[in-house]
Design an enzyme around this catalytic site. Structure first.
Site, PDB file in Angstrom:
ATOM      1  N   HIS A 135       0.870  -1.187   0.000  1.00 29.36           N
ATOM      2  CA  HIS A 135       0.000   0.000   0.000  1.00 29.36           C
ATOM      3  C   HIS A 135       0.897   1.225   0.000  1.00 29.36           C
ATOM      4  O   HIS A 135       1.709   1.414   0.899  1.00 29.36           O
ATOM      5  CB  HIS A 135      -0.918   0.006   1.220  1.00 29.36           C
ATOM      6  CG  HIS A 135      -1.885   1.158   1.209  1.00 29.36           C
ATOM      7  ND1 HIS A 135      -3.163   1.056   0.677  1.00 29.36           N
ATOM      8  CD2 HIS A 135      -1.751   2.453   1.630  1.00 29.36           C
ATOM      9  CE1 HIS A 135      -3.775   2.224   0.783  1.00 29.36           C
ATOM     10  NE2 HIS A 135      -2.947   3.091   1.352  1.00 29.36           N
ATOM     11  N   CYS A 136       0.744   2.067  -1.021  1.00 28.78           N
ATOM     12  CA  CYS A 136       1.623   3.216  -1.191  1.00 28.78           C
ATOM     13  C   CYS A 136       0.879   4.501  -0.831  1.00 28.78           C
ATOM     14  O   CYS A 136      -0.113   4.844  -1.487  1.00 28.78           O
ATOM     15  CB  CYS A 136       2.125   3.295  -2.630  1.00 28.78           C
ATOM     16  SG  CYS A 136       3.209   4.715  -2.929  1.00 28.78           S
ATOM     17  N   PRO A 137       1.324   5.228   0.190  1.00 31.89           N
ATOM     18  CA  PRO A 137       0.648   6.483   0.538  1.00 31.89           C
ATOM     19  C   PRO A 137       0.819   7.563  -0.524  1.00 31.89           C
ATOM     20  O   PRO A 137       0.004   8.484  -0.603  1.00 31.89           O
ATOM     21  CB  PRO A 137       1.317   6.890   1.858  1.00 31.89           C
ATOM     22  CG  PRO A 137       2.651   6.219   1.840  1.00 31.89           C
ATOM     23  CD  PRO A 137       2.440   4.925   1.109  1.00 31.89           C
TER      24      PRO A 137
END
Length: 286
Positions: A135-137
């Site tokens: 999960h990439c912010p």
């Protein structure tokens, strides 16, 4: 648990802040390049001024297009069932699961559904993602089977823009256009120093992630799978089925069209190759 909208990953405040920081950083870099470097008195009359302005803004445009696709594209969410699924067959050790060769299907206790091989649950999105990488912010979304291409393109153009900005700043400092009065042709040092630091930090950061993404593709192992295989010490046995040519693995992510299409945020695959068909049930009856 409430379902998240179709094709969209769950949102979190940290991701929204990172999105804002991304757009502000890109906008500031473009502002410094156009106003404080290319439009200085010594640079303004040169033919290099429009050339660099067009090239840098073309890279920025592709960067933003790839980032937008990565943000809003479905990363590969496993659909939720309309009704509750009976998992009693798994608890009763029924043998028909292995008989139908569905050993790689697992059950997600959080989503309460079956998930296909290589799918993992994201604690931020609250959904299972097919071939989830992480999960990439910075895109406020998961990187998965369907948007990894756009994420890698975003990394590539971010690194290219950082390198371009560093080159323009250093060139302006080391070789001023107006050699008769070099102090007049130098842009404000404060903006250039900030841009140079920003370009170095973002450039190094995305280069490392870009390398990690390419390695995960050609080895056919996501970071989650690499960690699991290290912990279980069974990597060789578990990835025995992934011995594919590297070009085939790259085409699975970037599409089966022409290689030049790999650099654009569009689906260039032939009509026969579309998105995988999703199902929340394996092939055996439950």
């Amino acid at each position: 648990m409430g379902a998240v909208g179709p094709g969209r990953c769950g949102r979190d405040p940290c991701g929204a802040l990172c999105l804002l920081l991304t757009y502000l950083s890109v906008g500031y870099a473009d502002y410094v390049i156009l106003t404080h470097i290319l439009l200085q008195p010594g640079f303004r009359g040169s033919l290099w001024c429009p050339f660099h302005a067009v090239m840098f803004n073309l890279i920025v445009l592709l960067l933003l297009a790839c980032h937008t696709r990565a943000v809003f594209a479905d990363p590969g969410m496993v659909p939720l069932p309309d009704t509750a699924i009976d998992f009693s067959d798994l608890r009763s050790n029924t043998p028909h699961k292995s008989e139908r060769s569905n050993e790689d299907w697992t059950v997600c206790n959080r989503c309460e559904t079956y998930r296909p091989p290589r799918a993992h649950h994201c604690r931020i999105c609250h959904r299972c993602i097919r071939r989830m990488d992480h999960h990439c912010p910075w895109i406020n979304n998961c990187v998965g089977e369907l948007n990894q291409k756009y994420f890698i393109q975003f990394l590539f153009y971010t690194g290219l823009a950082s390198l371009y900005a560093m080159g323009l700043v250093l060139t302006t400092w080391l070789w001023p256009v107006d050699r008769t009065e070099p102090d007049r042709s130098l842009p404000p040092r404060a903006h250039c120093i900030v841009l140079l630091v920003e370009s170095i930090l973002f450039g190094v950061f995305v280069t490392v992630i870009f390398y990690d993404q390419v390695v995960s593709i050609i080895t056919d192992e996501t970071p989650i799978e690499q960690l699991r295989n290290r912990l279980l010490k069974e990597a060789r046995r578990e990835v025995a089925h992934t011995r594919k040519p590297k070009i085939a693995l790259l085409r699975e992510v970037f599409g089966r069209g022409f290689v030049i299409c790999w650099f654009f945020p569009c689906n260039c695959s032939p009509p026969s190759g579309g998105a995988p068909a999703y199902s929340y049930l394996p092939n055996y009856d439950v």
